[in-house]
Motif scaffolding. Structure first.
Motif, short mmCIF file in Angstrom:
data_model
loop_
_atom_site.label_atom_id
_atom_site.label_comp_id
_atom_site.label_asym_id
_atom_site.label_seq_id
_atom_site.Cartn_x
_atom_site.Cartn_y
_atom_site.Cartn_z
N ALA A 158 -6.17 56.67 -131.25
CA ALA A 158 -6.92 57.71 -131.95
C ALA A 158 -6.50 59.10 -131.49
O ALA A 158 -6.24 59.34 -130.31
CB ALA A 158 -8.41 57.51 -131.73
N ASP A 214 -5.08 55.95 -135.00
CA ASP A 214 -4.57 57.00 -135.87
C ASP A 214 -3.51 56.33 -136.74
O ASP A 214 -2.45 55.92 -136.24
CB ASP A 214 -3.97 58.13 -135.01
CG ASP A 214 -3.28 59.20 -135.82
OD1 ASP A 214 -3.38 59.20 -137.05
OD2 ASP A 214 -2.61 60.07 -135.19
N THR A 246 -7.52 59.06 -138.96
CA THR A 246 -7.68 58.80 -137.54
C THR A 246 -9.13 58.45 -137.21
O THR A 246 -10.07 59.01 -137.79
CB THR A 246 -7.24 60.02 -136.70
OG1 THR A 246 -7.36 59.69 -135.30
CG2 THR A 246 -8.08 61.24 -136.99
#
Length: 227
Positions: free
Chosen positions: A112, A173, A203
């Motif tokens: 992320a 992500d 994300t």
């Protein structure tokens, strides 16, 4: 063949096609791109944003606690999990075109994105009839609550049809595309839905520190310890 009950069907604003798409206006959407099938029989406009939904927002690079104006899409932002990708499709020849089950192609996957999460203000009437893409799944499927959507779907004549898609991820992500097979009485092909030639990007917001919507004006995002 019947229309999908799962697709979000709104009254779309008209757009013109003359080799390429030349015009589309969508309220409350900050980015739009267009794509024309190589065969020239179907076109799509893709808009990326957050509409009528308070569970998403944008992730931006962390530049400290300075307030960020809430004016369009923030600079350098990536769409957070739960945002919306709206695809408006239109046939170009006047004949019926059948869209088969879209394929979600994951191009890349990272942890992320860190930074600052900018949530959007809540709307009391969230969008309904949204098709979800769970990007955490090994094989992501487009449909309501992760179930396959009701395809095939018929696009009749040159009237635009609109699908609202909500990509979600809790950990990653993700860069991704949507490949939409289509067929008509005179041909077949594939419409690739992306962000102006580059993959769509979503994300998770778990690695970003949250800002808050400034009250009472909701004109800026501020550090949650301010205002």
């Amino acid at each position: 063949m019947t229309r999908s009950r799962c697709a979000r069907r709104e009254r779309p604003q008209p757009f013109a096609v003359s080799g390429v798409i030349t015009l589309l206006f969508l309220a409350s959407v900050y980015v739009w791109t267009s794509v024309l099938s190589p065969e020239g029989r179907i076109a799509a406009v893709t808009s990326i944003g957050v509409r009528d939904h308070c569970a998403s927002g944008w992730v931006v690079p962390d530049a400290g606690d300075a307030p960020i104006p809430m004016a369009g899409r923030p600079s350098g932002s990536v769409l957070g999990s739960g945002g919306t990708v709206t695809v408006t499709v239109r046939g170009l020849t006047g004949g019926a075109i059948v869209l088969d089950q879209p394929v979600v192609e994951v191009v890349s996957r990272r942890t992320a994105l860190p930074g600052v999460f900018l949530p959007v203000p809540c709307d009391p009437a969230p969008v309904s009839g949204v098709l979800t893409v769970d990007l955490d799944e090994p094989t992501a499927v487009l449909g309501p609550d992760g179930a396959p959507a009701d395809f095939p779907y018929r696009v009749t004549g040159t009237a635009p049809d609109r699908f609202v898609i909500r990509p979600v991820s809790t950990t990653d992500d993700v860069e991704w595309r949507l490949r939409v097979p289509w067929r008509s009485g005179v041909g077949a092909g594939e419409l690739v839905v992306d962000d102006d030639g580059t993959p769509l990007r979503t994300t998770a917001t778990s690695a970003a520190r949250p800002f808050c919507v400034e009250q009472p004006d909701s004109a800026r995002w501020v550090s949650c310890g301010i205002g």
